[in-house]
Design an enzyme around this catalytic site. Structure first.
Site, mmCIF file in Angstrom:
data_model
loop_
_atom_site.group_PDB
_atom_site.id
_atom_site.type_symbol
_atom_site.label_atom_id
_atom_site.label_comp_id
_atom_site.label_asym_id
_atom_site.label_seq_id
_atom_site.Cartn_x
_atom_site.Cartn_y
_atom_site.Cartn_z
ATOM 1 N N LYS A 96 -2.995 -12.349 12.960
ATOM 2 C CA LYS A 96 -3.540 -12.311 11.600
ATOM 3 C C LYS A 96 -3.661 -13.720 11.020
ATOM 4 O O LYS A 96 -4.649 -14.044 10.358
ATOM 5 C CB LYS A 96 -2.665 -11.432 10.707
ATOM 6 N N ASP B 2 0.856 -1.185 0.000
ATOM 7 C CA ASP B 2 0.000 0.000 0.000
ATOM 8 C C ASP B 2 0.892 1.235 0.000
ATOM 9 O O ASP B 2 1.734 1.401 0.896
ATOM 10 C CB ASP B 2 -0.899 0.007 1.242
ATOM 11 N N ASP C 106 -0.828 -0.823 -4.671
ATOM 12 C CA ASP C 106 -1.970 0.088 -4.647
ATOM 13 C C ASP C 106 -1.416 1.474 -4.367
ATOM 14 O O ASP C 106 -0.731 1.687 -3.354
ATOM 15 C CB ASP C 106 -2.973 -0.300 -3.551
ATOM 16 N N TYR D 3 -11.173 -12.992 9.305
ATOM 17 C CA TYR D 3 -10.321 -11.937 8.751
ATOM 18 C C TYR D 3 -10.950 -11.436 7.465
ATOM 19 O O TYR D 3 -10.738 -11.984 6.398
ATOM 20 C CB TYR D 3 -8.915 -12.476 8.462
#
Length: 372
Positions: A220, A98, A155, A229
């Site tokens: 996670k 990101d 992204d 998730y």
């Protein structure tokens, strides 16, 4: 108020058993392909370096198009920042990055960042031989360019600051970056500002950064294995889990990851929702942006599992949680808390039991298949 947020529950140093059980946890996580190797990590840095050079070339072109002289165009600057799992240091192999491009006021999102003209960043990226599958999503809540750059999925967001020059040493966490900017820029800046705030808060708690990262990786993985998730499905995503883990380390700043996991599930299986999880008091600046307020906003008061972002303007990062998904998560927290208590009774921990895949296709009597 600050004492409420900063007072830890326990600051005891870890025992030799904690150290050993953490070593076993790290060995298990490494065996689950959660860590990018050195070659991939270096390649990611190289790709980010190339992207940073490209946006600098782009902004000089925009400056020239605006009629700036060569000297001023040479001083034009745009910068690349990262956020999300990469910035937190918990990205795995093959994960996307990101990124955020921060540009000056004369570089507009609609006609310079996106666009069909040659000077637009969208077109400049398309001309790069290393860039493939570029997609400009201009009508998204947070407009984004998605692409594959030299094999790395990226992204790219854009923030247009109210300044003629973007300094090389820009402090993106400063509230001043939000002055006189549009809502889309606020949303674009939010990811970087929240990520940096989380890292800063963990550091201020006196927690070892690697302990935080290992615990977050483990949480996670557990959430993905247990089917909880997903922001889209009404569960939690990356930033939500990061906020919860950071809050855990405010309570137990010296905890090793093995014990942190056990404490995480115990605390949040007993949390009295909708009491919000906040890492710091909500800031109320004079810039006019709405902040989350569960006491006076009827909309915010309806949120079931509020996890409040620590950067201004504070938002609930888990607004999509529903009664059913909250119930499922609380049940999973309780199961994991009980299991952790049993597992840590043994010097050698069978961590695989905690991370067992949820038996989705045997857990229910009826299923609905949707063919697209």
């Amino acid at each position: 108020m600050a004492l409420v947020f900063n007072r830890p529950i326990n600051v005891d140093l870890p025992t030799a058993v904690d150290e050993k059980q953490t070593e076993q946890l790290v060995q298990y996580l490494q065996g689950q392909n959660l860590y990018a190797d050195e070659a991939e990590s270096l390649h990611r840095e190289e790709v980010l370096g190339k992207l940073a050079m490209l946006v600098k070339d782009w902004i000089r072109g925009v400056a020239i198009k605006r009629g700036f002289g060569e000297g001023m165009a040479e001083e034009a600057n745009a910068s690349i920042f990262t956020f999300g799992s990469y910035r937190l240091g918990v990205n795995g192999p093959g994960a996307d990055i990101d990124t955020l491009c921060v540009g000056p006021s004369y570089a507009k999102r609609e006609t310079d960042f996106f666009g069909k003209e040659d000077h637009c960043l969208e077109q400049l990226l398309k001309r790069q031989p290393d860039v493939k599958e570029l997609l400009a999503v201009t009508d998204a809540y947070v407009p984004v360019i998605k692409m594959e750059f030299a094999g790395i999925e990226i992204d790219l967001l854009y923030a247009r600051l109210h300044t003629a020059v973007v300094p090389e040493d820009l402090d993106i966490s400063s509230v001043s970056t939000l002055r006189n900017v549009d809502e889309q820029t606020v949303r674009s800046l939010n990811g970087c500002r929240v990520t940096d705030s989380i890292l800063k808060i963990v550091q201020q708690a006196g927690t070892d950064q690697e302990a935080f990262r290992t615990t977050l990786r483990a949480i996670k993985l557990w959430a993905k294995r247990r089917g909880v998730y997903s922001n889209v499905a009404g569960f939690l995503g990356g930033v939500n889990w990061a906020i919860l883990v950071a809050r855990l380390f405010q309570f137990y700043p010296t905890s090793k990851p093995s014990m942190a996991l056990c404490r995480f599930f115990k605390i949040f299986s007993q949390w009295r929702w909708p009491t919000p999880v906040m890492l710091k008091p909500i800031e109320r600046e004079s810039l006019g942006f709405a902040v989350w307020d569960g006491s006076s906003s009827a909309r915010d008061a309806r949120h079931l599992m509020p996890l409040i972002t620590p950067a201004y303007p504070a938002m609930n990062s888990s607004y999509s949680v529903s009664h059913s998904t909250l119930s499922i998560m609380m049940e999973e927290f309780g199961i994991a808390a009980q299991l952790c208590s049993e597992l840590l009774m043994n010097p050698v921990v069978d961590w695989a039991r905690l991370f067992e895949q949820y038996p989705f296709f045997t857990a229910y009597k009826n299923y609905l298949q949707v063919m697209v």
